[in-house]
Design a protein around this motif. Structure first.
Motif, PDB file in Angstrom:
ATOM      1  N   GLU A 225      39.563  38.665  50.524  1.00 41.24           N
ATOM      2  CA  GLU A 225      40.219  37.325  50.473  1.00 41.24           C
ATOM      3  C   GLU A 225      41.433  37.282  50.836  1.00 41.24           C
ATOM      4  N   LYS A 226      42.079  38.075  51.735  1.00 42.36           N
ATOM      5  CA  LYS A 226      43.298  37.848  52.395  1.00 42.36           C
ATOM      6  C   LYS A 226      44.451  38.181  51.006  1.00 42.36           C
ATOM      7  N   GLY A 227      43.877  39.253  50.138  1.00 41.03           N
ATOM      8  CA  GLY A 227      44.788  39.407  48.889  1.00 41.03           C
ATOM      9  C   GLY A 227      44.927  38.505  47.886  1.00 41.03           C
ATOM     10  N   ARG A 228      44.070  37.416  47.748  1.00 39.84           N
ATOM     11  CA  ARG A 228      43.986  36.440  46.762  1.00 39.84           C
ATOM     12  C   ARG A 228      43.668  36.968  45.344  1.00 39.84           C
ATOM     13  N   THR A 229      44.333  36.746  44.420  1.00 38.22           N
ATOM     14  CA  THR A 229      44.284  37.107  43.075  1.00 38.22           C
ATOM     15  C   THR A 229      43.275  36.029  42.401  1.00 38.22           C
TER      16      THR A 229
ATOM     17  N   PHE B 294      48.532  28.925  34.324  1.00 36.44           N
ATOM     18  CA  PHE B 294      48.517  29.776  35.549  1.00 36.44           C
ATOM     19  C   PHE B 294      49.627  29.457  36.505  1.00 36.44           C
ATOM     20  N   SER B 295      50.430  30.600  37.050  1.00 38.45           N
ATOM     21  CA  SER B 295      51.017  30.107  38.128  1.00 38.45           C
ATOM     22  C   SER B 295      50.155  30.351  39.488  1.00 38.45           C
ATOM     23  N   ASP B 296      50.215  29.346  40.434  1.00 38.82           N
ATOM     24  CA  ASP B 296      49.525  29.338  41.810  1.00 38.82           C
ATOM     25  C   ASP B 296      50.645  29.871  42.687  1.00 38.82           C
ATOM     26  N   LYS B 297      50.160  31.181  43.411  1.00 41.43           N
ATOM     27  CA  LYS B 297      51.215  31.732  44.158  1.00 41.43           C
ATOM     28  C   LYS B 297      51.601  30.853  45.359  1.00 41.43           C
ATOM     29  N   ARG B 298      50.413  30.289  45.948  1.00 43.64           N
ATOM     30  CA  ARG B 298      50.736  29.323  47.074  1.00 43.64           C
ATOM     31  C   ARG B 298      51.654  28.324  47.097  1.00 43.64           C
ATOM     32  N   THR B 299      51.605  27.464  45.828  1.00 45.49           N
ATOM     33  CA  THR B 299      52.349  26.359  45.480  1.00 45.49           C
ATOM     34  C   THR B 299      53.750  26.719  44.736  1.00 45.49           C
ATOM     35  N   GLY B 300      53.586  27.619  44.137  1.00 49.79           N
ATOM     36  CA  GLY B 300      54.670  27.981  43.299  1.00 49.79           C
ATOM     37  C   GLY B 300      54.526  27.136  41.766  1.00 49.79           C
ATOM     38  N   GLY B 301      53.586  26.380  41.528  1.00 60.70           N
ATOM     39  CA  GLY B 301      53.561  25.389  40.595  1.00 60.70           C
ATOM     40  C   GLY B 301      52.926  26.025  39.293  1.00 60.70           C
ATOM     41  N   LEU B 302      53.072  25.272  38.175  1.00 60.67           N
ATOM     42  CA  LEU B 302      52.590  25.843  36.797  1.00 60.67           C
ATOM     43  C   LEU B 302      51.318  24.777  36.669  1.00 60.67           C
ATOM     44  N   TRP B 303      50.187  25.448  36.397  1.00 62.62           N
ATOM     45  CA  TRP B 303      49.040  24.641  36.211  1.00 62.62           C
ATOM     46  C   TRP B 303      48.283  24.872  35.067  1.00 62.62           C
TER      47      TRP B 303
ATOM     48  N   MET C 286      28.036  34.288  28.475  1.00 62.20           N
ATOM     49  CA  MET C 286      28.176  33.703  29.817  1.00 62.20           C
ATOM     50  C   MET C 286      28.115  34.849  30.940  1.00 62.20           C
ATOM     51  N   GLY C 287      28.605  35.931  30.465  1.00 62.24           N
ATOM     52  CA  GLY C 287      28.587  37.173  31.516  1.00 62.24           C
ATOM     53  C   GLY C 287      29.908  37.024  32.021  1.00 62.24           C
ATOM     54  N   VAL C 288      30.020  37.481  33.300  1.00 62.13           N
ATOM     55  CA  VAL C 288      31.267  37.655  34.187  1.00 62.13           C
ATOM     56  C   VAL C 288      31.459  36.307  35.120  1.00 62.13           C
ATOM     57  N   GLN C 289      32.485  35.675  34.855  1.00 60.38           N
ATOM     58  CA  GLN C 289      32.452  34.431  35.865  1.00 60.38           C
ATOM     59  C   GLN C 289      33.903  34.398  36.329  1.00 60.38           C
ATOM     60  N   GLU C 290      34.103  33.373  37.261  1.00 58.92           N
ATOM     61  CA  GLU C 290      35.590  33.238  37.939  1.00 58.92           C
ATOM     62  C   GLU C 290      35.976  31.842  37.184  1.00 58.92           C
ATOM     63  N   VAL C 291      37.124  31.951  36.649  1.00 61.36           N
ATOM     64  CA  VAL C 291      37.557  30.622  36.202  1.00 61.36           C
ATOM     65  C   VAL C 291      38.017  29.511  36.614  1.00 61.36           C
ATOM     66  N   LEU C 292      38.503  29.879  37.914  1.00 59.95           N
ATOM     67  CA  LEU C 292      39.150  28.572  38.629  1.00 59.95           C
ATOM     68  C   LEU C 292      38.714  28.521  40.025  1.00 59.95           C
ATOM     69  N   PRO C 293      38.688  27.192  40.495  1.00 56.38           N
ATOM     70  CA  PRO C 293      38.144  27.189  42.002  1.00 56.38           C
ATOM     71  C   PRO C 293      38.877  27.920  43.146  1.00 56.38           C
ATOM     72  N   SER C 294      38.121  28.197  44.140  1.00 58.35           N
ATOM     73  CA  SER C 294      38.571  29.298  44.914  1.00 58.35           C
ATOM     74  C   SER C 294      40.014  29.198  45.642  1.00 58.35           C
ATOM     75  N   GLU C 295      40.551  27.756  45.592  1.00 61.15           N
ATOM     76  CA  GLU C 295      41.880  27.620  46.474  1.00 61.15           C
ATOM     77  C   GLU C 295      43.003  27.941  45.774  1.00 61.15           C
ATOM     78  N   TYR C 296      42.885  28.617  44.616  1.00 63.90           N
ATOM     79  CA  TYR C 296      44.181  28.918  43.656  1.00 63.90           C
ATOM     80  C   TYR C 296      44.001  30.417  43.770  1.00 63.90           C
ATOM     81  N   ASP C 297      45.627  30.805  43.640  1.00 64.51           N
ATOM     82  CA  ASP C 297      45.777  32.392  43.920  1.00 64.51           C
ATOM     83  C   ASP C 297      46.589  32.524  42.617  1.00 64.51           C
ATOM     84  N   VAL C 298      46.495  33.170  41.635  1.00 63.16           N
ATOM     85  CA  VAL C 298      46.875  33.439  40.259  1.00 63.16           C
ATOM     86  C   VAL C 298      47.950  34.479  40.620  1.00 63.16           C
TER      87      VAL C 298
END
Length: 240
Positions: A58-62, A104-113, A71-83
């Motif tokens: 996914e182009k290095g997305r974290t 979390f910090s989003d690498k794409r925006t630099g913001g705190l979410w 619940m088992g294993v699941q992704e916490v955030l929508p796919s547009e975020y890069d932690v």
């Protein structure tokens, strides 16, 4: 005399002889690297386990992942975020979780979410162009988030600061960001004592690297509704 290997000659099995290192293969570098996941920053919140999963496919997305017995294993955030974060250029401490709340910090925006417990869409609580956040920590009440902030907005060396960000308790409550401490070239690893009365952190200055020389610092913490000040005494006082 045998023909050279570069000629179009096949052996009895129908295979084409080729010079060493030029054999075609279905196992490409992209295929190998794309299947390799990097796991890091494991933490727990109650009976749930969280971790970061970096995906080359996914182009290095974290991705922030979560596991629970039900619940088992699941992704916490929508796919547009890069932690991830670029504080100190190599990052670290890109998320925090407490009582089901996630920051979390989003690498794409630099913001705190911030993602409230049970929600599916996060909201931005701090950040602007040129700001980066790392080493995220919730306080014991999970109402305040501590972070290291790097300010790259000016055309000079980035300015580091310890900041406290209030967590919105509902949709009508705005988050507030306060600078607790600034001065050293680098700051890292803010940690509150279990009773919340003391805050420790590590700092260092140029030309040292963190493995050369650092300082472990301690401050008294006082909470009020009047912003942030640094006091004097045996320990500096940080009001949050």
């Amino acid at each position: 005399m045998s023909p050279p290997l570069t000629q179009n000659v096949q052996d009895e099995t129908g295979r084409q002889p080729l010079p060493c290192g030029s054999w075609p293969s279905r196992v490409t570098a992209d295929l190998v690297a794309g299947k390799t996941l990097s796991l890091s920053e494991v933490s727990t919140d109650g009976d749930q386990v969280y971790w970061l999963e970096r995906r080359p496919s996914e182009k290095g997305r974290t991705v922030l992942m979560r596991w629970g017995q039900k619940m088992g294993v699941q992704e916490v955030l929508p796919s547009e975020y890069d932690v991830a974060t670029r504080v100190h250029e190599y990052g670290g401490g890109a998320y925090a979780v407490r009582h089901g709340q996630v920051a979390f910090s989003d690498k794409r925006t630099g913001g705190l979410w911030f993602l409230s417990a049970g929600a599916s869409v996060p909201v931005q609580v701090a950040g602007a162009e040129g700001l980066r956040y790392a080493d995220l920590r919730f306080d014991s009440s999970a109402h305040t988030l501590l972070a290291v902030r790097e300010d790259h907005r000016a055309a000079r060396e980035a300015k580091a600061a310890l900041v406290a960000v209030s967590v919105p308790r509902d949709q009508q409550t705005a988050s507030l960001e306060h600078v607790l401490y600034t001065g050293p070239d680098f700051l890292s690893s803010p940690a509150l004592s279990p009773d919340g009365q003391y805050l420790a952190w590590i700092e260092w200055d140029h030309p040292n690297m963190p493995w050369d020389a650092t300082r472990l610092c301690l401050a008294d913490v006082v909470r009020n509704d009047q912003g942030v000040v640094c006091g004097r005494g045996r320990n500096p006082t940080l009001r949050i």
